[in-house]
Design a protein around this motif. Structure first.
Motif, mmCIF file in Angstrom:
data_model
loop_
_atom_site.group_PDB
_atom_site.id
_atom_site.type_symbol
_atom_site.label_atom_id
_atom_site.label_comp_id
_atom_site.label_asym_id
_atom_site.label_seq_id
_atom_site.Cartn_x
_atom_site.Cartn_y
_atom_site.Cartn_z
ATOM 1 N N MET A 1 -43.401 78.748 68.393
ATOM 2 C CA MET A 1 -43.843 78.246 67.093
ATOM 3 C C MET A 1 -42.980 77.075 66.637
ATOM 4 S SD MET A 1 -45.095 81.579 64.962
ATOM 5 C CE MET A 1 -43.777 82.650 65.443
ATOM 6 N N ASP A 2 -41.729 77.013 67.099
ATOM 7 C CA ASP A 2 -40.870 75.864 66.836
ATOM 8 C C ASP A 2 -41.343 74.698 67.692
ATOM 9 O OD1 ASP A 2 -39.304 77.125 65.080
ATOM 10 O OD2 ASP A 2 -37.524 77.254 66.351
ATOM 11 N N ALA A 3 -42.148 73.819 67.160
ATOM 12 C CA ALA A 3 -42.653 72.703 67.950
ATOM 13 C C ALA A 3 -41.490 71.874 68.484
ATOM 14 C CB ALA A 3 -43.578 71.836 67.112
ATOM 15 N N THR B 1 -36.967 93.093 67.919
ATOM 16 C CA THR B 1 -36.391 91.898 68.525
ATOM 17 C C THR B 1 -36.143 92.146 70.006
ATOM 18 O OG1 THR B 1 -35.284 91.469 66.449
ATOM 19 C CG2 THR B 1 -34.520 90.214 68.367
ATOM 20 N N GLU B 2 -36.883 91.452 70.844
ATOM 21 C CA GLU B 2 -36.632 91.503 72.286
ATOM 22 C C GLU B 2 -37.181 90.211 72.883
ATOM 23 O OE1 GLU B 2 -39.794 92.362 74.303
ATOM 24 O OE2 GLU B 2 -40.349 91.604 72.332
ATOM 25 N N LEU B 3 -37.216 90.083 74.191
ATOM 26 C CA LEU B 3 -37.526 88.794 74.813
ATOM 27 C C LEU B 3 -38.890 88.257 74.390
ATOM 28 C CD1 LEU B 3 -36.082 89.484 78.361
ATOM 29 C CD2 LEU B 3 -35.280 87.761 76.731
ATOM 30 N N GLY B 4 -39.855 89.157 74.254
ATOM 31 C CA GLY B 4 -41.199 88.717 73.854
ATOM 32 C C GLY B 4 -41.193 88.048 72.487
ATOM 33 N N SER B 5 -40.400 88.606 71.571
ATOM 34 C CA SER B 5 -40.368 88.021 70.223
ATOM 35 C C SER B 5 -39.632 86.681 70.237
ATOM 36 C CB SER B 5 -39.729 89.001 69.233
ATOM 37 O OG SER B 5 -38.395 89.262 69.599
ATOM 38 N N VAL B 6 -38.642 86.548 71.117
ATOM 39 C CA VAL B 6 -37.930 85.262 71.262
ATOM 40 C C VAL B 6 -38.914 84.179 71.683
ATOM 41 C CG1 VAL B 6 -36.192 84.005 72.612
ATOM 42 C CG2 VAL B 6 -35.736 86.346 71.848
#
Lengths: 216, 260
Positions: free
Chosen positions: A177-179, A166-171
Motif C-alpha cells: 500500500m506504500d506506493a 502481525t506476521e509476514l503476510g501483513s508486512v
C-alpha cells in the motif's frame, strides 16, 4: 533492494510474528493431533466418534472460514480477553491437528498388531500400550507427512494477516500500500523469509528421521 | 467325528485346584463357528498340550484365555475369577497370564533387557534397577544373558523366542500360554526353545501349549487335547493318545503327521 533496508524493523517484526505463530500452532497441532489419533484407535466408542467428528469437521472447513468462526464466533459465545494472536494460533493449530491426526494414525497402522497384543499381554493398559509401544514405533513413519503438514501450516499462517495479526503476510500488505516500492521486490523478500522458515522445518525433520532410523 | 473321549489323568490335580476353567465357550468368526461348546478345566501345575489340524480353533482357544479374542457365549474363569471386560481389571489379570506368540512380538524399539523389564516397571511399578536385575536373571535362565543390550532384530529367532518367554516370566504369571511357539523357527532353533519350556514344565508352571511338536507333547504334557473343527474331540495322557487314539479324527491326524 532498499525496501528491506528501509523497513528492516517491520520485516523483522513480521518474521518473528510468523515464526511465533508457526511454532505455537505447530505445538498445539502436534499435541492435539496425537491425542485425537489416540481417540480414533481407542476401544471406547465415544472417543472414536469424537475423533472422527473432529477430523471431519476441521479437515473439511476452509481455513479462512475457521478463522472467522474462531475470531468472531468464539468471542461472541463468551470467550473474551484473548487477543488476535492467540485466536489465530488456536484456529491454525486446531485446523492442522486434524491432518496431523491422520498422519499419526497412518503411522499407527504400520506398527504390526502383534506389538500391541504383546503389550496388552504383559498387562499394559490401552494408554500404556499406545504411549510405550505403538506411538514410538509409529512416529518414524509419520515423520515425513508431519513435516509436510508443518510446512503447509507455515504458509497457511499468512491467512492470519487478515485478522489483525502481525506476521509476514501483513508486512507485505502494508508495504504494497506504500506506493513507491517495486511490488515484485517485496514479494521476493517475503518469499525468502518463508523459505528460511520452511527450510529450517525440512532440515529439522530430516535430522529427526535420521536420528530415529539409527535407534533401531 | 463328534465322538468325545475323556480320560481321567492320574497325574492331574483335583478339580478343587482348577486354575483355568472354560465353560460352554462359543465363538464365531462371521459364519465360521471356531469354538463350539468348549468345556475345559486346567489344574494348577498342569501342562496341557493342544494339537490338531490347522483351522481347528486351537490358537483361538489359547487366545481367548487372556481375552486377546473375545468370546460370544460361555464363561472363562482364571483362579476363580471370571475374565473382566476391557479395562484396568483386564490389564491386571493379563499380567498374571503369560503369553508367548508364534511371531515372538518383542518390542522392536526396545533392547532385550528393556523388553523384559518394561512390564515390571509399567505394570507392577517395580523400581527400574530392581526390574533390570530380575530381567538379567531371567535372561540368564533362558540362556540369552549375553544379548541383553541388543535389539530384537539382532537376535536369531530362537533367541528372540527365549527372550519372549523371559518377558512373560518377569510378570510372575500364574499360567503361561504358548501359541505355536516354535512354528516360525528354523529347525535347528526349535530345541533351544523347547528345552526352556521343558524346564518350565518341570518347575511346576501351569502351561497351555498349542504346538505341532509331538516330541514335546509326549515328554512334557500331563494331558493332550486334540481339537478339530472347533471342538475338543479327544483328551488323554500323551501315552494313551499317541499309542491308542480313540477317535477316528485323531487316528487320521496322527497317521498323517507321524508317518514321514
Amino acid at each position: 533492494m532498499n525496501v528491506l533496508v528501509d523497513n528492516f524493523a517491520m520485516f523483522r517484526e513480521g518474521f518473528v510474528g510468523t515464526v511465533r505463530l508457526t511454532a505455537l500452532a505447530s505445538l498445539l497441532a502436534l499435541v492435539l493431533g496425537t491425542i485425537i489419533a489416540g481417540f480414533r484407535v481407542s476401544p471406547v466408542p465415544a472417543l472414536r466418534v469424537f475423533g472422527v467428528t473432529w477430523v471431519t469437521l476441521l479437515r473439511n472447513t476452509p481455513l479462512v472460514l475457521l478463522f472467522f468462526v474462531v475470531t468472531l464466533g468464539l468471542p461472541a459465545l463468551g470467550l473474551r480477553g484473548w487477543d488476535e494472536d492467540w485466536l489465530a494460533i488456536l484456529a491454525l493449530g486446531c485446523y492442522t491437528s486434524a491432518f496431523i491426526c491422520e498422519a499419526v494414525r497412518s503411522g499407527i497402522n504400520t506398527v504390526p498388531v502383534g506389538q500391541a497384543e504383546a503389550a496388552r499381554s504383559v498387562g499394559m493398559t490401552f494408554t500404556q500400550t499406545l504411549g510405550q509401544i505403538v506411538l514410538p514405533q509409529a512416529v518414524r513413519t509419520a515423520i515425513p507427512p508431519v513435516g509436510s503438514l508443518l510446512i503447509a501450516l507455515t504458509k497457511n499462517s499468512a491467512i492470519a494477516s487478515g485478522f489483525n495479526v502481525t506476521e509476514l503476510g501483513s508486512v507485505q500488505k502494508t508495504l504494497n500500500m506504500d506506493a513507491g516500492y517495486n511490488i515484485y521486490v517485496i514479494f521476493f523478500w517475503i518469499a525468502l523469509c518463508y523459505l528460511i522458515i520452511t527450510f529450517t522445518i525440512s532440515g529439522l525433520f530430516r535430522l529427526l528421521e535420521n536420528r530415529l532410523a539409527v535407534a533401531r | 467325528m463328534t465322538e468325545v473321549v475323556v480320560t481321567k489323568d492320574k497325574d492331574s490335580a483335583p478339580a478343587a485346584d482348577a486354575l483355568v476353567v472354560l465353560e460352554n465357550v462359543n465363538k464365531h468368526f462371521g459364519p465360521l463357528h471356531v469354538l463350539q461348546d468348549i468345556d475345559l478345566t486346567i489344574a494348577r501345575g498342569e501342562v496341557v498340550v493342544v494339537i490338531g489340524p490347522s483351522g481347528s480353533g486351537k490358537s483361538t482357544l489359547c487366545r481367548t484365555i487372556n481375552r486377546l479374542e473375545t468370546i460370544d457365549s460361555g464363561v472363562i474363569r482364571i483362579d476363580g475369577k471370571p475374565l473382566p471386560a476391557e479395562g484396568r481389571d483386564l490389564a491386571r489379570l493379563r499380567a498374571e497370564v503369560g503369553m508367548v506368540f508364534q511371531s515372538f512380538n518383542l518390542f522392536a524399539h526396545k533392547t532385550v533387557l528393556q523388553n523384559v523389564a518394561l512390564g515390571q516397571v509399567k505394570v507392577r511399578k517395580v523400581p527400574r534397577r530392581e526390574a533390570e536385575e530380575k530381567a538379567r536373571q531371567l535372561l540368564d535362565r533362558v540362556g540369552v544373558g549375553n544379548q541383553a543390550d541388543k535389539y530384537p532384530a539382532q537376535l536369531s529367532g530362537g533367541q528372540q523366542q527365549r527372550v519372549a518367554i523371559a518377558r512373560a516370566l518377569a510378570m510372575d504369571p500364574k499360567v503361561m500360554l504358548f501359541d505355536e511357539p516354535t512354528s516360525a523357527l528354523d529347525p535347528e532353533m526349535i530345541n533351544e526353545v523347547l528345552e526352556v519350556m521343558q524346564q518350565l514344565a518341570r518347575d511346576g508352571m501351569t502351561m497351555v501349549v498349542v504346538t505341532h511338536e509331538m516330541g514335546f507333547a509326549r515328554s512334557a504334557a500331563n494331558r493332550v487335547l486334540f481339537m478339530a473343527d472347533g471342538r475338543i474331540v479327544e483328551q488323554a495322557t500323551p501315552e494313551q493318545f499317541f499309542t491308542a487314539p480313540k477317535s477316528d479324527r485323531a487316528k487320521d491326524f496322527l497317521s498323517k503327521i507321524l508317518h514321514h
